[in-house]
Design a protein around this motif. Structure first.
Motif, PDB file in Angstrom:
ATOM      1  N   PHE A  68       0.826  -1.208   0.000  1.00  0.00           N
ATOM      2  CA  PHE A  68       0.000   0.000   0.000  1.00  0.00           C
ATOM      3  C   PHE A  68       0.864   1.263   0.000  1.00  0.00           C
ATOM      4  CE2 PHE A  68      -3.535  -2.729   1.672  1.00  0.00           C
ATOM      5  CZ  PHE A  68      -4.418  -2.462   0.649  1.00  0.00           C
ATOM      6  N   TYR A  71       1.222   2.872  -3.475  1.00  0.00           N
ATOM      7  CA  TYR A  71       0.076   3.204  -4.326  1.00  0.00           C
ATOM      8  C   TYR A  71      -0.041   4.690  -4.693  1.00  0.00           C
ATOM      9  CZ  TYR A  71      -4.296   3.445  -6.670  1.00  0.00           C
ATOM     10  OH  TYR A  71      -5.222   3.697  -7.641  1.00  0.00           O
ATOM     11  N   PHE A  87      -4.002  -7.166   5.794  1.00  0.00           N
ATOM     12  CA  PHE A  87      -3.969  -6.173   6.864  1.00  0.00           C
ATOM     13  C   PHE A  87      -3.480  -6.838   8.149  1.00  0.00           C
ATOM     14  CE2 PHE A  87      -6.517  -3.888   3.938  1.00  0.00           C
ATOM     15  CZ  PHE A  87      -6.609  -2.560   4.347  1.00  0.00           C
ATOM     16  N   THR A 117       5.140  -0.757   2.819  1.00  0.00           N
ATOM     17  CA  THR A 117       4.435  -0.086   3.898  1.00  0.00           C
ATOM     18  C   THR A 117       5.284  -0.054   5.159  1.00  0.00           C
ATOM     19  OG1 THR A 117       2.363  -0.895   2.964  1.00  0.00           O
ATOM     20  CG2 THR A 117       2.283  -0.035   5.209  1.00  0.00           C
ATOM     21  N   PRO A 185      -2.698  -1.398   7.084  1.00  0.00           N
ATOM     22  CA  PRO A 185      -2.715  -1.773   5.663  1.00  0.00           C
ATOM     23  C   PRO A 185      -1.318  -2.200   5.204  1.00  0.00           C
ATOM     24  CG  PRO A 185      -3.577   0.464   6.028  1.00  0.00           C
ATOM     25  CD  PRO A 185      -2.854   0.059   7.263  1.00  0.00           C
ATOM     26  N   GLN A 257     -11.254  -0.868   6.687  1.00  0.00           N
ATOM     27  CA  GLN A 257      -9.991  -1.000   5.964  1.00  0.00           C
ATOM     28  C   GLN A 257      -9.746   0.193   5.043  1.00  0.00           C
ATOM     29  OE1 GLN A 257     -10.898  -4.799   4.215  1.00  0.00           O
ATOM     30  NE2 GLN A 257      -9.646  -5.924   5.685  1.00  0.00           N
ATOM     31  N   ILE A 261      -6.553   2.750   5.083  1.00  0.00           N
ATOM     32  CA  ILE A 261      -5.705   3.099   3.944  1.00  0.00           C
ATOM     33  C   ILE A 261      -5.625   4.610   3.796  1.00  0.00           C
ATOM     34  CG2 ILE A 261      -5.440   2.942   1.438  1.00  0.00           C
ATOM     35  CD1 ILE A 261      -6.897   0.238   1.585  1.00  0.00           C
ATOM     36  N   VAL A 280      -9.140   7.158  -1.180  1.00  0.00           N
ATOM     37  CA  VAL A 280      -8.762   6.053  -2.065  1.00  0.00           C
ATOM     38  C   VAL A 280      -9.955   5.502  -2.842  1.00  0.00           C
ATOM     39  CG1 VAL A 280      -9.076   4.178  -0.396  1.00  0.00           C
ATOM     40  CG2 VAL A 280      -7.292   3.991  -2.146  1.00  0.00           C
TER      41      VAL A 280
END
Length: 296
Positions: A68, A71, A87, A117, A185, A257, A261, A280
């Motif tokens: 993540f 991204y 997660f 992450t 995440p 979730q 994020i 997101v």
């Protein structure tokens, strides 16, 4: 027949979530998404997660697992899928060191990749640390041989590291201090925006079904992976690892979730480590297009 590449990491949860397709348990023409039936064939590639992060930065694969943490850098080229997600819930990557070793503020640390992450969270908590990047499989040995003072372990390594090592810090604890009581995440899936929208929706539905089927037949699929030597751990470790990262929460993103994020991206931007993303949800595949298409 349409052929698309799907790239995932070789760790157990990614393999588990993909292999219902590989073993032929999912018929790509029978997953409901539209009145237009097209057969899809997937060519799968397995590479470590930071290699996948780097290749999405260069727009290499059609569909790919990512951290993540990468991204926001690829949002214009890739849409975020809402399935095959990992997660942490009270757990996650671990910063480890030799037992009894005292770490200085500028300690040398091995991380599994610039855009993971765990690297994002680590940099916020330890701004003075000297970072080197290694394949996640090499980090434990780098600590044991003294090449680095510490390292962040990910994937199955969080369950199997050498007894000479001890946990200096759970990244989960850092995350809680930064974000409050939210799930952590770690990894997700993305799809190239240049893929026709109907295909993108269908592919996401196929992948969602594969994760659901794998989760519902976890014991059978896990045994098949073990018999074929497709995972690096024994049966007990595999069962434990899958319970952490390939479970009911991996099938489809839920609101908790999604908010986690968004919080990750907000924190990363605040510390100057990520480009800005407001929400997101704006970067996901618009599945409602199917309904509109069928109505017309």
């Amino acid at each position: 027949m349409k052929i698309y590449t799907i790239a995932h990491s070789p760790d157990a949860d990614d393999i588990f979530m993909y292999y219902a397709i590989k073993f032929g348990w999912i018929d790509s023409c029978q997953v409901p998404s539209s009145k237009f039936q097209v057969k899809y064939k997937f060519e799968n590639i397995a590479e470590d997660i930071e290699t996948l992060n780097q290749k999405t930065l260069n727009n290499i694969y059609d569909v790919s697992a990512i951290s993540f943490g990468v991204y926001p850098f690829i949002k214009d080229e890739y849409a975020l899928l809402q399935t095959a997600i990992s997660f942490g819930y009270g757990y996650g990557p671990k910063l480890v060191k030799l037992k009894g070793k005292k770490l200085k503020p500028n300690f040398k640390v091995a991380l599994s990749g610039e855009h993971t992450t765990n690297a994002l969270i680590f940099k916020i908590a330890y701004p003075k640390a000297r970072i080197v990047y290694k394949n996640f499989l090499e980090i434990e040995n780098a600590i044991l041989c003294g090449e680095v003072d510490a390292g962040v372990l990910i994937h199955e390594s969080i369950l199997t590291f050498d007894e000479k090592l001890e946990v200096e810090k759970e990244l989960w604890d850092i995350w809680i201090d930064l974000a409050g009581n939210r799930p952590l995440p770690l990894g997700g899936m993305v799809i190239r925006r240049s893929i026709p929208l109907l295909d993108a929706i269908k592919i996401e539905n196929i992948l969602t079904k594969a994760v659901e089927v794998a989760n519902n037949h976890k014991k059978i699929l896990a045994n098949m992976l073990l018999e074929r030597n497709l995972v690096r751990v024994d049966d007990k470790t595999l069962d434990k690892y899958l319970s952490l990262y390939a479970n009911d929460k991996s099938i489809t993103l839920d609101e908790e979730q999604i908010e986690a994020i968004n919080k990750l991206f907000s924190i990363g931007h605040k510390y100057g480590l990520l480009p800005f993303i407001k929400d997101v949800r704006e970067y996901m595949v618009p599945k409602e297009y199917i309904k509109l298409r069928m109505e017309n």
